[in-house]
Every structure is written in structure tokens, then in C-alpha cells.
Design a protein around this motif. Sequence first.
Motif, short mmCIF file in Angstrom:
data_model
loop_
_atom_site.label_atom_id
_atom_site.label_comp_id
_atom_site.label_asym_id
_atom_site.label_seq_id
_atom_site.Cartn_x
_atom_site.Cartn_y
_atom_site.Cartn_z
N SER A 125 0.82 -1.22 0.00
CA SER A 125 0.00 0.00 0.00
C SER A 125 0.85 1.27 0.00
CB SER A 125 -0.92 0.01 1.22
OG SER A 125 -0.17 -0.03 2.41
N ASP A 126 2.17 1.08 -0.04
CA ASP A 126 3.12 2.20 -0.12
C ASP A 126 3.11 3.07 1.14
OD1 ASP A 126 5.12 2.89 -1.89
OD2 ASP A 126 4.06 4.62 -2.67
N LEU A 127 2.71 2.48 2.27
CA LEU A 127 2.71 3.23 3.53
C LEU A 127 4.08 3.21 4.20
CD1 LEU A 127 -0.71 2.11 5.09
CD2 LEU A 127 -0.11 4.37 4.16
N VAL A 128 4.85 2.15 3.93
CA VAL A 128 6.15 1.98 4.58
C VAL A 128 7.21 1.65 3.54
CG1 VAL A 128 7.49 0.57 6.20
CG2 VAL A 128 5.17 1.26 6.78
N HIS A 129 8.26 2.49 3.47
CA HIS A 129 9.37 2.25 2.56
C HIS A 129 10.61 1.73 3.30
CE1 HIS A 129 6.80 5.26 0.56
NE2 HIS A 129 7.07 4.56 -0.52
N ASN A 130 10.75 2.11 4.56
CA ASN A 130 11.81 1.56 5.40
C ASN A 130 11.30 1.54 6.84
OD1 ASN A 130 12.47 4.09 6.79
ND2 ASN A 130 13.39 4.73 4.85
N VAL A 131 12.09 0.99 7.75
CA VAL A 131 11.60 0.76 9.12
C VAL A 131 11.25 2.06 9.83
CG1 VAL A 131 12.81 -1.43 9.32
CG2 VAL A 131 13.95 0.67 10.07
N ASP A 136 5.65 6.85 11.44
CA ASP A 136 4.77 7.85 10.82
C ASP A 136 3.35 7.34 10.65
OD1 ASP A 136 6.46 10.09 10.42
OD2 ASP A 136 7.47 9.03 8.79
N LEU A 137 3.14 6.05 10.92
CA LEU A 137 1.81 5.47 10.67
C LEU A 137 0.76 6.10 11.57
CD1 LEU A 137 2.73 1.67 10.34
CD2 LEU A 137 1.94 3.20 8.51
N ARG A 138 -0.43 6.28 10.99
CA ARG A 138 -1.57 6.82 11.73
C ARG A 138 -2.72 5.80 11.72
NH1 ARG A 138 -0.35 10.66 8.04
NH2 ARG A 138 -2.39 10.43 7.04
N LYS A 139 -3.57 5.92 12.70
CA LYS A 139 -4.66 4.95 12.84
C LYS A 139 -5.54 4.91 11.60
CE LYS A 139 -8.09 5.48 15.83
NZ LYS A 139 -8.87 5.45 17.12
N GLU A 140 -5.85 6.07 11.05
CA GLU A 140 -6.74 6.09 9.88
C GLU A 140 -6.11 5.38 8.68
OE1 GLU A 140 -5.10 10.37 10.42
OE2 GLU A 140 -5.81 8.68 11.65
N ALA A 153 -5.46 -1.68 15.44
CA ALA A 153 -4.66 -0.53 15.00
C ALA A 153 -4.07 0.22 16.20
CB ALA A 153 -5.50 0.40 14.14
N GLU A 154 -4.90 0.43 17.22
CA GLU A 154 -4.43 1.13 18.41
C GLU A 154 -3.33 0.34 19.13
OE1 GLU A 154 -7.97 1.66 20.65
OE2 GLU A 154 -8.67 3.40 19.46
N ASN A 155 -3.51 -0.98 19.23
CA ASN A 155 -2.51 -1.82 19.88
C ASN A 155 -1.19 -1.79 19.12
OD1 ASN A 155 -4.25 -2.58 21.91
ND2 ASN A 155 -4.88 -4.48 20.91
N LEU A 156 -1.28 -1.88 17.79
CA LEU A 156 -0.06 -1.86 16.99
C LEU A 156 0.70 -0.55 17.16
CD1 LEU A 156 1.80 -3.14 14.85
CD2 LEU A 156 0.36 -2.06 13.11
N LEU A 157 -0.02 0.57 17.08
CA LEU A 157 0.64 1.86 17.23
C LEU A 157 1.26 2.02 18.61
CD1 LEU A 157 -1.96 4.15 15.42
CD2 LEU A 157 0.30 3.47 14.59
N ARG A 158 0.59 1.49 19.64
CA ARG A 158 1.15 1.55 20.98
C ARG A 158 2.43 0.71 21.08
NH1 ARG A 158 -2.94 0.07 23.46
NH2 ARG A 158 -2.44 -2.13 23.72
N ASN A 159 2.42 -0.47 20.44
CA ASN A 159 3.59 -1.33 20.47
C ASN A 159 4.76 -0.71 19.70
OD1 ASN A 159 2.14 -3.18 21.94
ND2 ASN A 159 1.56 -4.41 20.16
N ILE A 160 4.46 -0.04 18.59
CA ILE A 160 5.50 0.64 17.82
C ILE A 160 6.11 1.76 18.66
CG2 ILE A 160 5.93 2.12 15.82
CD1 ILE A 160 3.83 0.45 14.29
N ARG A 161 5.26 2.53 19.34
CA ARG A 161 5.77 3.63 20.18
C ARG A 161 6.64 3.10 21.33
NH1 ARG A 161 0.50 5.65 19.45
NH2 ARG A 161 -0.11 4.85 21.52
N SER A 162 6.19 2.03 21.97
CA SER A 162 6.93 1.51 23.12
C SER A 162 8.29 0.95 22.69
CB SER A 162 6.12 0.45 23.86
OG SER A 162 5.93 -0.70 23.05
N ALA A 163 8.37 0.49 21.44
CA ALA A 163 9.64 -0.07 20.94
C ALA A 163 10.72 1.01 20.80
CB ALA A 163 9.41 -0.76 19.59
N GLU A 234 18.46 9.27 10.51
CA GLU A 234 18.02 10.60 10.93
C GLU A 234 16.51 10.63 11.18
OE1 GLU A 234 19.87 13.16 11.91
OE2 GLU A 234 21.41 11.63 11.66
N SER A 235 15.77 9.87 10.39
CA SER A 235 14.32 9.79 10.61
C SER A 235 14.02 9.10 11.94
CB SER A 235 13.65 9.04 9.46
OG SER A 235 12.26 8.95 9.64
N LEU A 236 14.76 8.03 12.24
CA LEU A 236 14.58 7.36 13.54
C LEU A 236 14.91 8.31 14.69
CD1 LEU A 236 16.23 3.90 12.73
CD2 LEU A 236 13.81 4.31 13.17
#
Length: 340
Positions: A125-131, A136-140, A153-163, A234-236
Motif C-alpha cells: 500500500s506504499d505506507l512503509v518504505h523503510n523501518v 509515521d503510521l496513523r490509525k486512519e 490498529a491502536e494496539n499496533l501503534l502503541r507497540n511501535i511507540r513503546s519499541a 536521521e528519521s529514527l
Amino acid sequence: TAIFEPVQLAGTTVSRASLHNEDYIRAKDIRIGDQIVVRKAGDIIPEVVEVVREARSGEEQPFQMPRACPACHSRLIRLEGEAAWRCINPSCPAQRVEQLLHFASRDAMDIDGLGEQLATQLVQSDLVHNVADLYDLRKEQLLTLARMGEKSAENLLRNIRSAKQRSLERLLTGLGIRFVGSKGALLLAQHFGDLDRVASATREELTAIPEIGEKMAQAVQAYFELPEVNAMIESLRRHGVNFRYLGPSVQQRQRAPLAGKRIVLTGSLSSMTREEAKRRLEEQGAQVTESVSRRTDYVIVGEQPGSKLERARQLGVAVVDEAQLLDWLGETVDAEVQKR
């Protein structure tokens, strides 16, 4: 992989065997349509022993290794001294999926919920090009993907943030630098302390670390010289991903109670995965190995242990349970583990 008509072999039905690489196929002259002799190497791994050449009809076809990547159609290369053919296109969608899966794996950033199906959708879906794009992912955006509900979606975003708070060695493992596994990542993290120092290290500084050789040092330098890698780093950084080593220092590890102890794990653990247990034992200075020998200090036994337990008993190696493991790691022993 050799795929053949199913045969009974040492009590199981077998229809596949590894052919390892192109050189192996050429050395044994294995062709499509051949009759073969198979066995279980070590009574476990199916292996092609030889081809029955006298059974050939003349219709058998030599296998041709593809010369273009089946995912992105880029030209494949075979590096000098290696058996594998590789796609070196950094934008290859198949590689991008695997990079996401590796980054999210338990030994790396441990992002629960990011499996193969979701990684494939994120790339397609072209949402992610690298890790770094994960942050940058959003729930919508996630809700547009198949089988993705609001809670997921909420769980995944929380897990990404905690990582973001993982220690440096987990990040280095997740970046997938060639020849740098979890052990090499830990050595680099402990020695340099932060990602910027790893990225700017000279060949001499890298090879000065015990157990890091010329090949790994070359791979580390080559990786951090890539412009696309620097942009991703730099993005990380902008997203607040931790770049520092948070574990015990080399000196602390050397003074730890398990420093220098050779430990083997067998069976499943209820409190953590075997991979996590290995990582945490190594943080305590232990050397975790796969096989039991007279030099082994302890065998930690979980549920349904394998032959390693019997081997330990034969050799008189100390056998301990999960409760002892948790005590070593400073964890509370829960009732279920205590009961066992």
C-alpha cells in the motif's frame, strides 16, 4: 528445495529436502525429473544422497538459477566467495517486507502484532518504505488495510511507540546489518555505547573489539556509508528512537554472578521465550550455547525438555529449573513456576 513424491523415511512421510545452494545442485548433478536416493542425516534432516543416473530417460532438465529477482526483476549478483545469488536493489518489495519482519522480531525491536500479512500490506500500500516509516503510521491509515480493526490498529501503534525505548543492541539487530546478529550487536552496543559512535567507527576501532573480525567490520562500515541508511537513521532520531545502550557494561557483566558460565536451555519456558532468556542470560555475562558438553556449567530445563536433559545427566552437569533462572535474573517467581 527438492520436492519429490512422498516416501516413508525413519517413521515419517517426507516429500522435501534442502538442496542448500546452486553449487550443491551442480556437484550432485541433480536435475528436474530425476530419481533420487534420500535419507535422514543424523536421523533428523532429509537429505538427497545421490541421483539414480541409470534411471534417467534423457528428459530430465538441469535446474537454472534465476538471474532476475522474482519480486522486483532486478539483476541478481553472486558475490565472490559466496554460493548465494542476491538481489541488491534496496527498494525491492520482498526485501522491504523481510526488513520490517526482522525489525519487529523478538530479538530486535519486539513489535507485537507486526506479522507477515501486515508487513506485506504496509509495503504494497506504499505506507512503509523503510523501518523508520513505521513511526509515521496513523490509525486512519491502518484502518484501510484488510483485517485491521480499530482495537488492533491502536494496539499496533502503541507497540511501535513503546519499541522506541529498546536498548541499542536491539536496534542494531533490527537494522539487519550483514554479518551482525544479536551477539555482534550486543558487542557493538556495549563497546561504543550509542549508535552515532558505531556509525562513525573506523575499521581499526571495530576490529579491536574481541570477536569482531574483518568481515563484520567491513559490513558495518559499508552499511553506514549508504545515503539511504543515513536518511533512515536521521528519521529514527527525529521520531525519538533510543540510540543508547541501556544494559550492563562489559565491566558489570564480568562481575555478574553468571559471568563466564556456560549455560544450555532446553524445553519451553512459561515466563519468557527461549530467545529472551538467552538474551537476558548473556546480559548477566553468561555464554549460552546450543549443545551440552563437559564444559557446560548449567542446563536450564523448561516444559517438555529434549535430549539435552539426558545428556546433562549422563555428564553430571548441574540441572536447574525455571524458578532458578528467574532468581538469577532477579525476577519474582510466580505461583505456576513455583508449583512446577
